[in-house]
Scaffold this motif. Structure first.
Motif, PDB file in Angstrom:
ATOM      1  N   ASN A   1      57.836   2.246  35.811  1.00  0.00           N
ATOM      2  CA  ASN A   1      56.566   1.734  35.562  1.00  0.00           C
ATOM      3  C   ASN A   1      55.797   2.907  34.722  1.00  0.00           C
ATOM      4  N   PRO A   2      55.130   2.604  33.661  1.00  0.00           N
ATOM      5  CA  PRO A   2      54.660   3.459  32.663  1.00  0.00           C
ATOM      6  C   PRO A   2      53.695   4.528  33.139  1.00  0.00           C
ATOM      7  N   LYS A   3      53.176   4.007  34.016  1.00  0.00           N
ATOM      8  CA  LYS A   3      51.990   4.886  34.720  1.00  0.00           C
ATOM      9  C   LYS A   3      52.803   6.138  35.505  1.00  0.00           C
ATOM     10  N   VAL A   4      53.909   5.740  36.142  1.00  0.00           N
ATOM     11  CA  VAL A   4      54.808   6.685  36.828  1.00  0.00           C
ATOM     12  C   VAL A   4      55.254   7.441  36.064  1.00  0.00           C
ATOM     13  N   ILE A   5      56.233   6.957  34.852  1.00  0.00           N
ATOM     14  CA  ILE A   5      56.552   7.897  33.970  1.00  0.00           C
ATOM     15  C   ILE A   5      55.715   9.146  33.477  1.00  0.00           C
ATOM     16  N   GLN A   6      54.449   8.712  32.972  1.00  0.00           N
ATOM     17  CA  GLN A   6      53.426   9.448  32.598  1.00  0.00           C
ATOM     18  C   GLN A   6      53.047  10.496  33.602  1.00  0.00           C
ATOM     19  N   ALA A   7      52.833  10.283  34.869  1.00  0.00           N
ATOM     20  CA  ALA A   7      52.629  11.232  35.900  1.00  0.00           C
ATOM     21  C   ALA A   7      53.485  12.156  36.247  1.00  0.00           C
ATOM     22  N   THR A   8      54.914  11.597  35.909  1.00  0.00           N
ATOM     23  CA  THR A   8      56.188  12.728  36.109  1.00  0.00           C
ATOM     24  C   THR A   8      56.038  13.902  35.251  1.00  0.00           C
ATOM     25  N   MET A   9      55.585  13.753  33.962  1.00  0.00           N
ATOM     26  CA  MET A   9      55.326  14.763  32.920  1.00  0.00           C
ATOM     27  C   MET A   9      56.796  15.075  32.498  1.00  0.00           C
ATOM     28  N   GLY A  10      57.886  14.079  32.732  1.00  0.00           N
ATOM     29  CA  GLY A  10      58.990  14.729  32.309  1.00  0.00           C
ATOM     30  C   GLY A  10      60.065  15.187  33.542  1.00  0.00           C
ATOM     31  N   SER A  11      59.572  15.165  34.526  1.00  0.00           N
ATOM     32  CA  SER A  11      60.350  15.496  35.747  1.00  0.00           C
ATOM     33  C   SER A  11      61.100  14.561  36.246  1.00  0.00           C
ATOM     34  N   VAL A  12      61.041  13.454  35.671  1.00  0.00           N
ATOM     35  CA  VAL A  12      61.695  12.130  36.092  1.00  0.00           C
ATOM     36  C   VAL A  12      63.303  12.531  35.551  1.00  0.00           C
ATOM     37  N   SER A  13      63.461  13.168  34.468  1.00  0.00           N
ATOM     38  CA  SER A  13      64.750  13.595  33.877  1.00  0.00           C
ATOM     39  C   SER A  13      65.427  14.463  34.710  1.00  0.00           C
ATOM     40  N   ARG A  14      64.820  15.114  35.880  1.00  0.00           N
ATOM     41  CA  ARG A  14      65.459  16.363  36.788  1.00  0.00           C
ATOM     42  C   ARG A  14      65.457  15.763  38.208  1.00  0.00           C
ATOM     43  N   VAL A  15      64.968  14.566  38.347  1.00  0.00           N
ATOM     44  CA  VAL A  15      64.879  14.420  39.921  1.00  0.00           C
ATOM     45  C   VAL A  15      65.850  13.031  40.089  1.00  0.00           C
ATOM     46  N   GLN A  16      66.789  12.919  40.622  1.00  0.00           N
ATOM     47  CA  GLN A  16      67.586  11.433  40.765  1.00  0.00           C
ATOM     48  C   GLN A  16      66.764  10.741  41.815  1.00  0.00           C
ATOM     49  N   VAL A  17      66.248   9.552  41.579  1.00  0.00           N
ATOM     50  CA  VAL A  17      65.678   8.559  42.299  1.00  0.00           C
ATOM     51  C   VAL A  17      66.789   7.303  42.581  1.00  0.00           C
ATOM     52  N   ASN A  18      66.899   7.077  43.922  1.00  0.00           N
ATOM     53  CA  ASN A  18      67.552   5.722  44.305  1.00  0.00           C
ATOM     54  C   ASN A  18      66.515   4.816  45.206  1.00  0.00           C
ATOM     55  N   TYR A  19      66.715   3.535  45.076  1.00  0.00           N
ATOM     56  CA  TYR A  19      66.014   2.638  45.791  1.00  0.00           C
ATOM     57  C   TYR A  19      66.801   1.963  46.856  1.00  0.00           C
TER      58      TYR A  19
END
Length: 233
Positions: A128-146
């Motif tokens: 979700n674009p709002k999630v990506i924005q709120a991560t401020m780039g940390s999404v590239s360093r934390v592995q997320v699994n559903y």
């Protein structure tokens, strides 16, 4: 200039079904895009109103007049899912619905060195674009699994900790360096089905004289719990 097809794609990527269909997601803002460009996440196309990212090949970017709050917007490929690494401290989210909360929790995981985040299938979409924005780039360093959290918890050998209002005082507990720390839905907490599988119930005590505050924001609570787990490890 931006083509009609590109505008259609960008508009469509606001919705989960089109992100899944194209396996693409949006990122906006210099800080977020810069972090993603430095990661293993693959850029599809960059739109900018001024020349900001000189290292991006001309074939992958467009000078744009898109009506966005920032000067740049990028489309990235959604990475292929990776196997879960069931070691260390893992954060698990049960039905978190607010994109800002998920994004902030990802940033907190990054800050406290938690590299694995598990989300229930009902939790808001990572891309979700709002999630990506709120991560401020940390999404590239934390592995997320559903995952199906109930099944995962039933099968894990790690100690499982659930966050509850009536749990044991976090400041008086001896906390391990490895384990799974579960946070529940913003309004309803951890679901009853999952609660039955949790043996370790922990809480942040209230110190106010009136004791009338109902609860903490889930991202705020995550910061406090992770700080205590790291302080004791």
């Amino acid at each position: 200039m931006v083509s009609k097809n590109q505008i259609k794609l960008i508009t469509g990527l606001q919705q989960k079904k089109y992100r899944n269909e194209h396996q693409l997601f949006l990122a906006e803002g210099v800080k977020v895009i810069q972090e993603l460009l430095q990661s293993n996440i693959v850029l599809d196309h960059l739109f900018e109103t001024e020349s900001i990212f000189e290292a991006v090949p001309a074939a992958q970017k467009t000078m744009s007049a898109l009506n966005t709050p920032s000067s740049c917007l990028a489309v990235f490929h959604i990475p292929a899912p990776k196997p879960i690494d069931s070691r260390g401290l893992i954060v698990a989210l049960d039905d978190i619905r607010d994109p800002g909360n998920l994004g902030t929790i990802i940033r907190l995981c990054d800050w406290f060195g938690v590299t694995q985040l598990l989300c229930s299938k009902e939790t808001v979409d990572l891309y979700n674009p709002k999630v990506i924005q709120a991560t401020m780039g940390s999404v590239s360093r934390v592995q997320v699994n559903y995952v199906d959290l109930a099944t995962f918890i039933s099968e894990t050998t790690l100690p499982v900790f659930g966050t509850f209002m009536d749990g044991k005082n976090i400041y008086k507990e001896s906390l391990p360096s490895e384990g799974i720390l579960i946070f529940g839905n913003e309004a309803n907490g951890i679901s009853p089905a999952l609660e039955q599988k949790i043996k370790n119930r922990i809480a942040i005590p209230r110190f106010g004289n009136l004791q009338q505050t109902e609860s903490l924001n889930v991202a705020t609570a995550t910061a406090i719990f992770l700080s205590e787990f790291r302080r004791n490890s």
